[in-house]
Design a protein around this motif. Sequence first.
Motif, PDB file in Angstrom:
ATOM      1  N   UNK A 241       0.638  -1.302  -0.031  1.00 49.79           N
ATOM      2  CA  UNK A 241       0.119  -0.188   0.020  1.00 49.79           C
ATOM      3  C   UNK A 241       0.874   1.166  -0.059  1.00 49.79           C
ATOM      4  N   UNK A 242       0.399   2.349  -0.222  1.00 55.01           N
ATOM      5  CA  UNK A 242       1.177   3.782  -0.373  1.00 55.01           C
ATOM      6  C   UNK A 242       1.571   3.925   1.103  1.00 55.01           C
ATOM      7  N   UNK A 243       0.635   3.649   2.009  1.00 53.77           N
ATOM      8  CA  UNK A 243       0.987   4.135   3.232  1.00 53.77           C
ATOM      9  C   UNK A 243       2.217   3.285   3.782  1.00 53.77           C
ATOM     10  N   UNK A 244       2.012   2.137   3.299  1.00 52.03           N
ATOM     11  CA  UNK A 244       3.400   1.106   3.809  1.00 52.03           C
ATOM     12  C   UNK A 244       4.648   1.411   3.103  1.00 52.03           C
ATOM     13  N   UNK A 245       4.672   2.205   2.000  1.00 51.94           N
ATOM     14  CA  UNK A 245       5.730   2.292   1.325  1.00 51.94           C
ATOM     15  C   UNK A 245       6.326   3.773   1.992  1.00 51.94           C
ATOM     16  N   UNK A 246       5.176   4.831   2.428  1.00 56.16           N
ATOM     17  CA  UNK A 246       5.599   5.825   3.076  1.00 56.16           C
ATOM     18  C   UNK A 246       6.315   5.573   4.514  1.00 56.16           C
ATOM     19  N   UNK A 247       5.658   4.384   4.897  1.00 56.00           N
ATOM     20  CA  UNK A 247       6.272   4.136   6.550  1.00 56.00           C
ATOM     21  C   UNK A 247       8.031   3.711   6.151  1.00 56.00           C
ATOM     22  N   UNK A 248       8.207   2.654   5.269  1.00 58.88           N
ATOM     23  CA  UNK A 248       9.268   2.177   4.924  1.00 58.88           C
ATOM     24  C   UNK A 248      10.331   3.323   4.577  1.00 58.88           C
ATOM     25  N   UNK A 249       9.933   4.295   3.653  1.00 59.49           N
ATOM     26  CA  UNK A 249      10.686   5.348   3.385  1.00 59.49           C
ATOM     27  C   UNK A 249      11.203   6.268   4.742  1.00 59.49           C
ATOM     28  N   UNK A 250      10.443   6.604   5.462  1.00 65.36           N
ATOM     29  CA  UNK A 250      10.428   7.215   6.770  1.00 65.36           C
ATOM     30  C   UNK A 250      11.545   6.445   7.555  1.00 65.36           C
ATOM     31  N   UNK A 251      11.047   5.226   7.622  1.00 63.95           N
ATOM     32  CA  UNK A 251      12.206   4.304   8.462  1.00 63.95           C
ATOM     33  C   UNK A 251      13.632   4.371   7.920  1.00 63.95           C
ATOM     34  N   UNK A 252      13.592   4.163   6.758  1.00 64.00           N
ATOM     35  CA  UNK A 252      15.192   4.478   5.953  1.00 64.00           C
ATOM     36  C   UNK A 252      15.752   5.491   6.239  1.00 64.00           C
ATOM     37  N   UNK A 253      14.749   6.680   6.090  1.00 63.55           N
ATOM     38  CA  UNK A 253      15.425   7.980   6.473  1.00 63.55           C
ATOM     39  C   UNK A 253      15.944   8.291   7.569  1.00 63.55           C
ATOM     40  N   UNK A 254      15.279   7.750   8.742  1.00 65.04           N
ATOM     41  CA  UNK A 254      15.605   7.706  10.120  1.00 65.04           C
ATOM     42  C   UNK A 254      17.285   7.048  10.557  1.00 65.04           C
ATOM     43  N   UNK A 255      17.517   6.068   9.590  1.00 66.37           N
ATOM     44  CA  UNK A 255      18.695   5.303   9.670  1.00 66.37           C
ATOM     45  C   UNK A 255      19.555   5.870   8.560  1.00 66.37           C
ATOM     46  N   UNK A 256      19.276   6.759   7.901  1.00 66.44           N
ATOM     47  CA  UNK A 256      20.430   7.114   6.637  1.00 66.44           C
ATOM     48  C   UNK A 256      21.366   8.116   7.271  1.00 66.44           C
ATOM     49  N   UNK A 257      22.639   7.821   6.557  1.00 66.11           N
ATOM     50  CA  UNK A 257      23.909   8.361   6.910  1.00 66.11           C
ATOM     51  C   UNK A 257      24.201   9.343   6.011  1.00 66.11           C
TER      52      UNK A 257
END
Length: 257
Positions: A241-257
Amino acid sequence: MKPLEIEVFTCRSDNYGVLVHDPESGLTACIDAPEEGPIVSAAEKRGWKITHIFTTHHHTDHVEANLALKGRYGCEIIGPINEAVAIPGLDRTVGDGDEFQFGEHPVRVFETPGHTAGHICFHFPEDKILFAADTLFALGCGRLFERTAADMWHSFQKLAVLPDETAIYFGHEYTQSNARFALSVDAGNKNLQRRARQIDELRAEGKFTIPTMMGLEKETNPFLRVADPDIRRHLVMEGATNEDVFAELRKRKDNFK
């Protein structure tokens, strides 16, 4: 109706300060109040008296100067009804769908929970200006401190329908970092590649990346592009779902260096 005049400057380490002036009425609004000194200096430089503070959310780096500015100017502080107890000096509360006048300029309020529980954005529809604070950034979105990714996704949907010509003023200079993350999940996006180069050039010259435009964000901001097939393939989330993709992007951004 004369156009609004806007003064942008830096506060603290990476906050943007913004003053909005109506030349017809003489009203001047400060969008949030990160730091007294730079705000007063910007107002004095333009010869403006601050009559209002439009508060978007309760975080200290957005309200720290509320009481000092109110004491200096006697300005009215307008802020989110769902964070009223946490906003220093608050005079008037507003919530989702509320409208009020700034001189002859209508202002519409969007509740955009995600970064905080009661975060709001101020939209000047006739002027095509949105003050998004820590909800929507150039090429990014705010961290999720008090609400879920699903809440922020819903908030983004409210803003995404605004005209492409809407100028977006955001709360922090995070744009270079956001661009690097965007390229990590949307590497083939030519518009994004070009924009990232332009951002690097601006920052190398000490220039601001604010405002951005809604149309440009729709082309390059991954948090507004969750339906894009290339982003989904990169995340291995073609059927999500769009919502799940959004959540995954935010999770990855939180851990992005």
